[in-house]
Structures are given as C-alpha cells and as structure tokens.
Design a protein around this motif. Structure first.
Motif, short mmCIF file in Angstrom:
data_model
loop_
_atom_site.label_atom_id
_atom_site.label_comp_id
_atom_site.label_asym_id
_atom_site.label_seq_id
_atom_site.Cartn_x
_atom_site.Cartn_y
_atom_site.Cartn_z
N PRO A 62 -3.18 -1.22 -9.36
CA PRO A 62 -4.40 -1.13 -10.17
C PRO A 62 -5.61 -0.55 -9.44
CG PRO A 62 -4.23 -3.33 -9.27
CD PRO A 62 -3.03 -2.56 -8.76
N ARG A 63 -5.48 -0.27 -8.13
CA ARG A 63 -6.71 0.01 -7.37
C ARG A 63 -6.42 0.97 -6.22
NH1 ARG A 63 -10.71 -4.78 -5.02
NH2 ARG A 63 -12.03 -3.48 -3.69
N MET A 64 -7.46 1.75 -5.86
CA MET A 64 -7.38 2.63 -4.69
C MET A 64 -8.50 2.29 -3.71
SD MET A 64 -6.56 6.42 -6.19
CE MET A 64 -5.14 6.73 -7.24
N ASN A 65 -8.24 2.63 -2.45
CA ASN A 65 -9.22 2.44 -1.39
C ASN A 65 -9.12 3.63 -0.44
OD1 ASN A 65 -11.28 0.87 -0.15
ND2 ASN A 65 -9.84 0.24 1.44
N ALA A 66 -9.91 3.64 0.61
CA ALA A 66 -9.88 4.72 1.59
C ALA A 66 -9.75 4.14 3.00
CB ALA A 66 -11.15 5.56 1.50
N ALA A 67 -9.20 4.96 3.88
CA ALA A 67 -9.16 4.67 5.31
C ALA A 67 -9.62 5.93 6.05
CB ALA A 67 -7.75 4.27 5.75
N TYR A 68 -10.04 5.78 7.31
CA TYR A 68 -10.55 6.94 8.05
C TYR A 68 -9.97 6.96 9.47
CZ TYR A 68 -13.91 3.42 9.67
OH TYR A 68 -14.49 2.28 10.19
N SER A 69 -9.95 8.18 10.03
CA SER A 69 -9.33 8.37 11.35
C SER A 69 -9.98 9.56 12.04
CB SER A 69 -7.83 8.61 11.19
OG SER A 69 -7.23 8.96 12.42
N ASP A 70 -9.94 9.53 13.37
CA ASP A 70 -10.39 10.68 14.16
C ASP A 70 -9.23 11.53 14.66
OD1 ASP A 70 -13.18 10.11 14.01
OD2 ASP A 70 -12.94 8.56 15.56
N GLY A 128 -16.11 15.95 9.63
CA GLY A 128 -15.50 15.78 10.94
C GLY A 128 -14.55 14.61 11.06
N LYS A 129 -14.27 13.90 9.97
CA LYS A 129 -13.32 12.80 9.99
C LYS A 129 -12.18 13.08 9.01
CE LYS A 129 -16.10 8.77 11.29
NZ LYS A 129 -15.32 8.48 12.53
N TRP A 130 -11.05 12.46 9.29
CA TRP A 130 -9.93 12.47 8.37
C TRP A 130 -10.03 11.24 7.48
CZ3 TRP A 130 -7.17 16.77 8.09
CH2 TRP A 130 -7.09 17.60 9.22
N TRP A 131 -9.78 11.46 6.20
CA TRP A 131 -9.86 10.38 5.23
C TRP A 131 -8.54 10.27 4.48
CZ3 TRP A 131 -14.24 7.45 5.23
CH2 TRP A 131 -15.36 7.99 5.88
N MET A 132 -8.15 9.07 4.18
CA MET A 132 -6.94 8.83 3.40
C MET A 132 -7.29 8.00 2.17
SD MET A 132 -3.47 6.65 4.29
CE MET A 132 -2.97 7.65 5.69
N ILE A 173 -3.75 9.50 13.44
CA ILE A 173 -2.76 8.50 13.87
C ILE A 173 -3.30 7.09 13.71
CG2 ILE A 173 -1.50 7.61 15.87
CD1 ILE A 173 -1.27 10.50 16.85
N HIS A 174 -4.48 6.84 14.23
CA HIS A 174 -5.08 5.51 14.19
C HIS A 174 -6.08 5.46 13.03
CE1 HIS A 174 -3.87 6.30 18.41
NE2 HIS A 174 -3.37 5.07 18.30
N TRP A 175 -5.85 4.52 12.12
CA TRP A 175 -6.62 4.48 10.88
C TRP A 175 -7.31 3.13 10.71
CZ3 TRP A 175 -7.02 8.63 7.49
CH2 TRP A 175 -6.20 9.73 7.79
N ASN A 176 -8.50 3.18 10.13
CA ASN A 176 -9.26 1.98 9.79
C ASN A 176 -9.51 1.97 8.29
OD1 ASN A 176 -10.02 0.83 12.53
ND2 ASN A 176 -10.80 2.92 12.72
N LYS A 177 -9.22 0.84 7.66
CA LYS A 177 -9.53 0.71 6.23
C LYS A 177 -11.05 0.61 6.03
CE LYS A 177 -5.44 -1.93 4.79
NZ LYS A 177 -5.01 -3.24 4.24
N VAL A 178 -11.53 1.18 4.95
CA VAL A 178 -12.90 0.94 4.54
C VAL A 178 -12.99 -0.47 4.00
CG1 VAL A 178 -14.73 1.57 2.93
CG2 VAL A 178 -13.37 3.36 4.04
N ASP A 179 -13.91 -1.26 4.55
CA ASP A 179 -14.05 -2.66 4.16
C ASP A 179 -15.27 -2.80 3.26
OD1 ASP A 179 -13.82 -5.37 3.95
OD2 ASP A 179 -14.65 -5.81 5.92
N VAL A 228 0.87 -1.18 0.00
CA VAL A 228 0.00 0.00 0.00
C VAL A 228 0.90 1.23 0.00
CG1 VAL A 228 -1.96 -1.08 1.15
CG2 VAL A 228 -0.17 0.00 2.53
N GLY A 229 0.41 2.31 -0.58
CA GLY A 229 1.23 3.52 -0.64
C GLY A 229 0.42 4.72 -1.11
N GLY A 230 1.11 5.84 -1.26
CA GLY A 230 0.50 7.03 -1.84
C GLY A 230 -0.61 7.65 -1.03
N GLY A 231 -0.63 7.48 0.29
CA GLY A 231 -1.74 7.96 1.10
C GLY A 231 -1.91 9.47 1.05
N ARG A 232 -3.06 9.95 0.56
CA ARG A 232 -3.40 11.38 0.51
C ARG A 232 -4.56 11.62 1.47
NH1 ARG A 232 0.89 13.98 -1.75
NH2 ARG A 232 0.65 14.36 -3.97
N VAL A 233 -4.47 12.69 2.25
CA VAL A 233 -5.38 12.90 3.37
C VAL A 233 -6.22 14.16 3.15
CG1 VAL A 233 -5.52 13.29 5.87
CG2 VAL A 233 -3.76 11.76 4.93
#
Length: 552
Positions: free
Chosen positions: A458-466, A441-445, A469-475, A431-436
């Motif tokens: 070939p693909r992108m996804n998102a993660a979120y954080s409050d 009211g949430k941070w998204w990457m 620092i601590h991030w959760n992938k969108v499943d 994984v790489g290239g994280g843009r925030v």
C-alpha cells in the motif's frame, strides 16, 4: 510526529453543486454496500436499507479543501427502522488511505437528535448529540443539514440553525450521503470550499487523468491491443542522450499481459519517441491515437527455453559501455518459479537476444540496474526461497549484485541494501521494487513495502546512498506515496516507482492494481476483477529533498 503537507492552489474549485438532473447516479459517485440507491424523476437521490443496521453510503469522488461548507437537503420517506433506528445524514473529510478519518453527521429519526461522530486514523475521537428537534418538525419533509468547517472549528447546522459546535484537527476529503436502517431522499447537495488549502495524503500527488476514480491513471490496459489486453505494468525508462546515437530517443519498456489466444500471457513491449519531443507531462498515446509514442509491440517474449517458458515480466534496462542495451527481467518456468534473467540488444534496444547464461540467479527478481564507473549494479529482491523445503526462509529484502560482466553474476559481490522494518513499522513484513535515480549528487531508491502482504503493497518510501551499495531509509512518518483511496483505479496496491527528474520536478511512473468503485476485497492479493495499469505522480524536487533530508 504528525506531518500534513498543504498545497497552495491559486485556482481551485470554489463550489460543487449536485442537483441529480439525470436518470442514473453517475460516475462521480460510488456505492459502499449494503443498500439500494437510485434517482427519482431527475430530481433527487433516494436510498433504502430498512432492516439493515450497517451504514450504506453514496460517496462522491470530489474532494473538499481543508475548510468548507457542505450542505444537503434530506427527508425521510416511508417505513423506517425495523432493526435498529432509522438514521440519515452526510459525511465529510473522508480520508480512507492509512488514515480512515471523517466527520459523520446524521438525523436520528427515533430520538430526533442530530448526532456527530468524528473519526481520525480509524479511532472515534468525538461523539456529540444535540437536544431533540421540536415535535412540530416533520422529518418527512425537506430539511437542510450542514457541516461548516473553518480553521479547525466545526459547526453542525439544521435548517441554518447551529445545533453542535466543536474543534477537530482534520483535513478535507471526499463527502457522502448515508443511511442506516432507513429510507431517505437527498436533494441538492452543495460543497463550498472556504480556502485554497488541500491536504495531501502523501508527498507525491497523482498528476495524470483527473476523471472520477481515475486520478493519476496514465496508461491503462487496452482490450483492443492484443499484447496488453489485460494489464499494462512495470514502467522502465532508458533515456538516451549518448552522443554516439544519431537520433536520441526515450525508450519506454513495460509489461503487457494478454488473454488472447496465441499471445503470451506476460511479455515485455516497447514504446519510443525522439528525445526532443519527450515531456513527462504529456498524455501517453501512440502515433495512431494522435500522440507521440511509436508502439513497437513485444521485444522480449516467453520461451522457448524452460526458464521463462511461462512468463516474462518486471523489467529494468541499462546501456553498457559500447552502446549495447541490457534488459533484465523475471522469467517464470513451468513450475512458475522466478528467475533473474537478462537479454542484450545491439540494434538500439529494438530486438534482444537472451543470454546463454540465463538464469543468472534463481528464485529472485530484478528491481533495477545501473551502469556506473565501469560496473553494473543489479538490484533484486530476495526472500531466500528454500527449494528443498519449498518455503521462504526470510522476509523480502532488496540486494545489489556488483559485477563488470552484465551477463554473469557468479562471483559478483552481493550487498544488502534495504531490509524490512522492525515489528510495528509500516514496512515490517516486506520491501521490494527498488527503482534508482540520481538527484543532487546522491543516489535515491524508491521502494514499496508493507506490514502484512508479501507482494501487494500500500505504500512507497525512499532510501539514499553515496555509493549505490550502502543505503539509508528516509525516516519521515509522512508517506512518500500511498495506494489510491477506496474506489480509485489503484485502490489495491502500488509498485515500481520509476522516477524521472525533469525541470525542478520528479515524475514517478508506477504500477497500480485496482478497479473503479467500491470493493470489499481491495486488501486481498490481486483481487478479481482488478487490473494492473500505469499511473503518474509528481512533486517538486525541493519538496522531495525537504521531506527526505530536512536537515539539509
């Protein structure tokens, strides 16, 4: 769970007619080898691959809705079937991006049967043959072959007579003429859309250039512009609404690559325009081209220090507490080792002075930087390069360094943000290239990843954080964004999903690698003759939030 997003389009193309009234096949079609194709007397398309048992196709960039009627007039010509048996037909619902679905229908010259093959996600899910056509039917004369798809029901017709009928849960897509071990001609081809539902391969949809093969292309490389004559890549925005600024501006930094003598291979350039005139939906042209952007040329170049003597690339920017602008980038030394570096501007982002502390961190590359509550959050990708053994010791992972001093990461607290998935998952290798960005009211990457390549994804996804620092992938199994389909300008790989919320929409500016037309090597890292260019894709904020957090 399989999810298909359907866009309801109020005004859509009801029909497409191809009558071949020209000397060449044209830019709306691309060939998938092997075979020879051409136009006869501005009247019809011919194709020939006698002696070859591999399908040869002419694929149309035009896409159908989910319900459609596709019709083509076909006749065989001359010698047929040296190796296998001659076959000629049409294909529809072609979806090749992590899907590999299609409905393929052909006339078998030897058995005189109409045959259909349905593929979904690369698997053959249906094969059917009709009874043989009457021996009175001359296959060297024009006949009409049709695929009618409506609400999951598919009919195959020959000269308007139903030959086969079946169910297929498959969306719309591109269509093609095809031959195998045959010489055949194709006259008028008609696509009639029977609904206004168009299946989307991903949540974000390309929303820039609509020309064939260039869907989504926003800012191409330009052989006439010295500093970006080979590549234009890695969009990074700084939108200044600071009340201390006399003129509020939009800063657009991006990497340019040159092959012109006297210009560095990779460097960072800058475009700007006043904030009040900026719209993410505009065409991106410089003032000289009749647009709004002012091209300031290169602002960060290679050297003279050894840590970035060869390349400067992959940038991200943030404004500090006193109005200064920090630009982070990857520097490459004379051994092409990667270094995380920073440069500072005190004149509003137009000239930069490289930090005396460079490189801030060895063998990593920055992906984004956020200044928030008195701290700099410097995101970077790291695969733990062992310099002594000269090998990677981990999979590419996204980290964040938290510091009050943007020019020194010594003593910064380091946190792992987003790691590769488990074996069998789409992002299991890197994984790489994280843009925030911030939304509701949430941070998204937005990050890219893959299960086979280190840096050609070939693909992108998102993660979120409050807390950044601590991030959760969108499943969500439905992809956020995918590389372009075969033949598209970004068919190789996609990176750097720089995302701007604007008027209830999200606009993502991304780097894509590819070339126009079919290539058998689109899965090869940085294949030749590909280029990096900048594209634009979008979705509504409601679509994004429902996709990311369905329980909300």
């Amino acid at each position: 769970m399989s999810v298909i997003f359907l866009l309801s389009i109020s005004a859509f193309a009801n029909s497409f007619v191809e009558n071949w009234n020209r000397k060449s096949i044209g830019g709306n079609w691309f060939q998938v080898p092997a075979g020879k194709w051409g136009i006869v007397n501005k009247q019809y398309l011919w194709g020939e691959n006698v002696g070859n048992s591999t399908w040869s196709r002419q694929v149309c960039y035009t896409k159908s809705s989910d319900d459609y009627l596709l019709t083509a007039k076909i006749k065989f010509y001359g010698e047929q079937g040296k190796m296998f048996r001659a076959r000629a037909g049409i294909a529809s619902s072609i979806r090749d991006n992590l899907d590999y679905s299609s409905i393929v229908v052909w006339i078998d010259f030897t058995s005189r049967k109409i045959t259909v093959l349905v593929k979904k996600k690369g698997e053959n899910i249906l094969w059917k043959e009709s009874v043989p056509l009457s021996t009175k039917i001359d296959l060297f004369k024009w006949h009409k072959l049709s695929i009618e798809k409506l609400s999951g029901k598919v009919k195959i017709l020959f000269d308007d007579e139903k030959m086969l009928e079946f169910s297929a849960e498959i969306g719309g897509g591109r269509f093609a003429c095809l031959i195998e071990d045959a010489h055949a001609d194709f006259s008028i081809i008609t696509l009639k859309n029977l609904s206004n539902k168009f299946s989307q391969n991903s949540l974000f949809k390309r929303c820039a250039d609509i020309n064939p093969g260039k869907e989504g292309l926003l800012l191409p490389y330009d052989p006439e512009v010295s500093w970006r004559s080979v590549h234009a890549a890695n969009a990074a925005f700084l939108i200044s609404t600071d009340p201390r600024d006399k003129v509020k501006k939009v800063y657009f930094y991006f990497r340019g690559t040159s092959d012109i003598k006297g210009y560095p291979q990779n460097s960072i350039g800058l475009w700007t325009q006043p904030y009040d005139t900026f719209s993410p939906t505009d065409e991106w042209k410089t003032v000289e081209q009749g647009g709004k952007w002012i091209d300031h040329g290169l602002v960060v170049k290679c050297g003279p220090d050894k840590y970035d003597i060869n390349e400067v690339l992959d940038t991200c920017v943030a404004k500090g507490p006193h109005g200064e602008i920090y630009l982070y980038y990857v520097g490459k030394d004379d051994h092409y080792s990667a270094m995380l570096c920073v440069a500072k501007s005190t004149d509003g982002g137009f000239t930069f002075k490289k930090s005396k502390n460079n490189p801030l961190k060895m063998d990593v590359g920055p992906t984004d930087v956020i200044y928030h509550n008195g701290k700099f959050y410097v995101f970077y990708s790291d695969a733990k390069w062992n310099r002594k053994k000269r090998q990677l010791t981990d999979k590419l992972t996204i980290y964040v360094a938290v510091t009050k001093n943007p020019e020194n990461l010594n003593g910064a607290k380091i946190y792992k943000c987003v790691a590769p998935g488990e074996k069998g998952q789409w992002d299991s290798n890197a994984v790489g290239g994280g843009r925030v960005f911030c939304l509701n009211g949430k941070w998204w990457m937005i990050y890219q990843g893959g299960d086979s390549h280190f840096d050609f994804q070939p693909r992108m996804n998102a993660a979120y954080s409050d807390d950044l620092i601590h991030w959760n992938k969108v499943d969500n199994p439905f992809p956020l964004f995918l590389r372009g389909e075969s033949g598209n300008w970004d068919q190789g790989a996609i990176w750097w999903g720089e995302t701007i919320p604007c008027k209830n929409k999200l606009y993502m500016f991304y780097e894509g690698w590819g070339s126009l037309g079919f290539t058998p090597v689109r899965n090869s890292d940085y294949y030749y003759p590909g280029h990096s260019q900048i594209g634009r894709a979008c979705c509504t904020t409601n679509q994004f939030l429902k996709w990311a957090l369905p329980a909300m």
